[in-house]
Design a protein around this motif. Structure first.
Motif, PDB file in Angstrom:
ATOM      1  N   GLU A  28      23.484  90.105  55.232  1.00  0.00           N
ATOM      2  CA  GLU A  28      24.929  89.897  55.079  1.00  0.00           C
ATOM      3  C   GLU A  28      25.654  91.337  55.488  1.00  0.00           C
ATOM      4  N   THR A  29      24.732  92.310  54.962  1.00  0.00           N
ATOM      5  CA  THR A  29      25.373  94.094  54.858  1.00  0.00           C
ATOM      6  C   THR A  29      25.124  94.049  56.427  1.00  0.00           C
ATOM      7  N   LEU A  30      24.293  93.584  57.346  1.00  0.00           N
ATOM      8  CA  LEU A  30      24.783  94.296  58.976  1.00  0.00           C
ATOM      9  C   LEU A  30      25.973  93.839  59.918  1.00  0.00           C
ATOM     10  N   PHE A  31      25.402  92.075  59.272  1.00  0.00           N
ATOM     11  CA  PHE A  31      26.910  91.931  60.221  1.00  0.00           C
ATOM     12  C   PHE A  31      28.118  92.188  59.555  1.00  0.00           C
ATOM     13  N   GLU A  32      28.936  92.613  58.125  1.00  0.00           N
ATOM     14  CA  GLU A  32      29.636  93.758  57.444  1.00  0.00           C
ATOM     15  C   GLU A  32      30.145  95.126  58.143  1.00  0.00           C
ATOM     16  N   ASN A  33      28.708  95.598  58.960  1.00  0.00           N
ATOM     17  CA  ASN A  33      28.519  96.481  58.926  1.00  0.00           C
ATOM     18  C   ASN A  33      29.070  96.691  60.751  1.00  0.00           C
ATOM     19  N   LEU A  34      29.157  95.598  61.673  1.00  0.00           N
ATOM     20  CA  LEU A  34      29.365  94.890  62.809  1.00  0.00           C
ATOM     21  C   LEU A  34      30.566  94.801  63.056  1.00  0.00           C
ATOM     22  N   GLY A  35      31.475  94.504  61.488  1.00  0.00           N
ATOM     23  CA  GLY A  35      32.797  94.664  61.968  1.00  0.00           C
ATOM     24  C   GLY A  35      32.913  92.583  62.158  1.00  0.00           C
ATOM     25  N   TYR A  36      31.915  92.314  61.296  1.00  0.00           N
ATOM     26  CA  TYR A  36      32.616  90.400  60.255  1.00  0.00           C
ATOM     27  C   TYR A  36      32.817  91.131  59.394  1.00  0.00           C
ATOM     28  N   LYS A  37      33.649  89.987  58.467  1.00  0.00           N
ATOM     29  CA  LYS A  37      33.755  89.267  57.221  1.00  0.00           C
ATOM     30  C   LYS A  37      32.703  88.079  57.070  1.00  0.00           C
ATOM     31  N   VAL A  38      32.045  88.677  56.049  1.00  0.00           N
ATOM     32  CA  VAL A  38      30.568  87.557  54.930  1.00  0.00           C
ATOM     33  C   VAL A  38      30.952  87.130  54.383  1.00  0.00           C
ATOM     34  N   GLU A  39      30.462  85.725  54.472  1.00  0.00           N
ATOM     35  CA  GLU A  39      30.226  85.214  53.028  1.00  0.00           C
ATOM     36  C   GLU A  39      28.762  84.927  52.787  1.00  0.00           C
ATOM     37  N   ARG A  40      28.249  85.086  51.576  1.00  0.00           N
ATOM     38  CA  ARG A  40      26.679  84.203  51.226  1.00  0.00           C
ATOM     39  C   ARG A  40      27.066  83.185  50.855  1.00  0.00           C
ATOM     40  N   THR A  41      26.207  81.733  51.465  1.00  0.00           N
ATOM     41  CA  THR A  41      26.305  80.155  50.748  1.00  0.00           C
ATOM     42  C   THR A  41      25.613  80.602  49.253  1.00  0.00           C
ATOM     43  N   GLN A  42      25.142  79.658  48.663  1.00  0.00           N
ATOM     44  CA  GLN A  42      24.035  79.588  47.402  1.00  0.00           C
ATOM     45  C   GLN A  42      23.003  79.711  48.063  1.00  0.00           C
ATOM     46  N   ALA A  49      22.630  76.988  55.620  1.00  0.00           N
ATOM     47  CA  ALA A  49      23.932  78.363  56.201  1.00  0.00           C
ATOM     48  C   ALA A  49      23.513  79.128  54.864  1.00  0.00           C
ATOM     49  N   ASP A  50      22.559  80.483  55.586  1.00  0.00           N
ATOM     50  CA  ASP A  50      23.088  81.409  55.159  1.00  0.00           C
ATOM     51  C   ASP A  50      23.944  81.997  54.624  1.00  0.00           C
ATOM     52  N   LEU A  51      25.058  82.035  55.999  1.00  0.00           N
ATOM     53  CA  LEU A  51      26.094  83.562  55.736  1.00  0.00           C
ATOM     54  C   LEU A  51      27.189  82.676  56.764  1.00  0.00           C
ATOM     55  N   ILE A  52      28.011  82.847  56.099  1.00  0.00           N
ATOM     56  CA  ILE A  52      29.035  82.359  57.086  1.00  0.00           C
ATOM     57  C   ILE A  52      30.339  83.446  57.240  1.00  0.00           C
ATOM     58  N   THR A  53      30.597  84.176  58.839  1.00  0.00           N
ATOM     59  CA  THR A  53      30.857  85.030  59.138  1.00  0.00           C
ATOM     60  C   THR A  53      32.661  84.440  59.849  1.00  0.00           C
ATOM     61  N   ARG A  54      33.532  85.723  60.014  1.00  0.00           N
ATOM     62  CA  ARG A  54      34.726  85.214  60.733  1.00  0.00           C
ATOM     63  C   ARG A  54      34.884  86.345  61.439  1.00  0.00           C
ATOM     64  N   LYS A  55      34.974  86.367  62.874  1.00  0.00           N
ATOM     65  CA  LYS A  55      35.313  88.182  63.328  1.00  0.00           C
ATOM     66  C   LYS A  55      35.987  86.919  64.517  1.00  0.00           C
ATOM     67  N   ASP A  56      37.142  88.578  64.307  1.00  0.00           N
ATOM     68  CA  ASP A  56      38.454  87.825  66.213  1.00  0.00           C
ATOM     69  C   ASP A  56      38.580  86.461  65.940  1.00  0.00           C
ATOM     70  N   GLY A  57      38.552  85.469  64.917  1.00  0.00           N
ATOM     71  CA  GLY A  57      39.332  84.382  64.371  1.00  0.00           C
ATOM     72  C   GLY A  57      38.512  83.754  64.946  1.00  0.00           C
ATOM     73  N   VAL A  58      36.825  84.139  65.085  1.00  0.00           N
ATOM     74  CA  VAL A  58      36.013  82.994  64.978  1.00  0.00           C
ATOM     75  C   VAL A  58      35.143  82.804  64.463  1.00  0.00           C
ATOM     76  N   LYS A  59      34.860  81.205  62.963  1.00  0.00           N
ATOM     77  CA  LYS A  59      34.088  81.206  62.423  1.00  0.00           C
ATOM     78  C   LYS A  59      32.424  81.125  62.311  1.00  0.00           C
ATOM     79  N   THR A  60      32.043  81.300  62.305  1.00  0.00           N
ATOM     80  CA  THR A  60      30.290  81.232  62.736  1.00  0.00           C
ATOM     81  C   THR A  60      29.609  81.118  61.341  1.00  0.00           C
ATOM     82  N   VAL A  61      28.433  79.500  61.394  1.00  0.00           N
ATOM     83  CA  VAL A  61      27.400  79.986  59.766  1.00  0.00           C
ATOM     84  C   VAL A  61      26.036  80.428  60.827  1.00  0.00           C
ATOM     85  N   ILE A  62      25.767  80.996  60.086  1.00  0.00           N
ATOM     86  CA  ILE A  62      24.519  81.734  59.729  1.00  0.00           C
ATOM     87  C   ILE A  62      23.576  82.065  59.466  1.00  0.00           C
ATOM     88  N   GLN A  63      22.059  80.778  59.876  1.00  0.00           N
ATOM     89  CA  GLN A  63      20.669  80.692  59.290  1.00  0.00           C
ATOM     90  C   GLN A  63      19.921  81.618  59.770  1.00  0.00           C
TER      91      GLN A  63
END
Length: 192
Positions: A28-42, A49-63
């Protein structure tokens, strides 16, 4: 904030020792530092899905997979399922390890981006260039792994420099896994 600063200073050696939840917080911290908006799931019942990131209009799920062995196809399947569940256009699996050949093939067929140990280290290095404080921490990884030792009269909190009592010092040292062998004042112990 302090926990995020501590996490982002972690190198690959520290990542290898993290538990799953700490690894998720680290990413979560790494992707925030890379310029993503990050949301952690429960943490439990996250549908893969552990994280949901958003950058440049792209929403990505991260495991996130902090493993000692290679990551298999199950992680790819979870990411693909979570992509639909969370309405994402992209899916990614990030590990401190590597992927099996079947996992790589399945990811390619389903357009799942894979970050193995090498890509993770590259991301660490890119943050290193952005943050000179981070650079000093990554270059001295050996220092990070060694506990702080104190001498009589020099028993102070590693964060604020306040002197600590012998009792507080002994508590920190006897709980070295929690405090990484470092000494914290009573107030900062509560934040660990």
């Amino acid at each position: 904030i302090w926990e995020k600063q501590r996490l982002i200073k972690s190198g690959i050696t520290e990542i290898d020792r993290m538990d799953g939840l700490t690894f998720e917080k680290y990413l979560e911290t790494l992707f925030e530092n890379l310029g993503y908006k990050v949301e952690r799931t429960q943490y439990i019942g996250d549908y893969g899905a552990d994280l949901i990131t958003r950058k440049d209009g792209v929403k990505t799920v991260i495991q996130a997979k902090r493993y000692k062995r290679k990551v298999d196809i199950k992680a790819i399947q979870e990411a693909v399922a979570a992509k639909g569940k969370y309405g994402c256009s992209g899916a990614m699996v990030v590990t401190n390890s590597f992927f099996t050949k079947p996992a790589i093939e399945l990811a390619k067929a389903n357009k799942v981006d894979l970050w193995d140990r090498d890509k993770l280290v590259k991301a660490l290095l890119s943050i290193k260039k952005q943050n000179s404080d981070m650079e000093q921490q990554l270059e001295s990884a050996a220092t990070l792994e060694q506990p702080v030792t104190t001498t009589a009269g020099n028993d102070v909190c590693i964060l604020c420099g306040r002197p600590v009592s012998e009792k507080v010092k002994q508590y920190c040292l006897s709980n070295s896994q929690r405090f990484d062998g470092k000494i914290y004042c009573y107030d900062h112990q509560k934040q660990k």
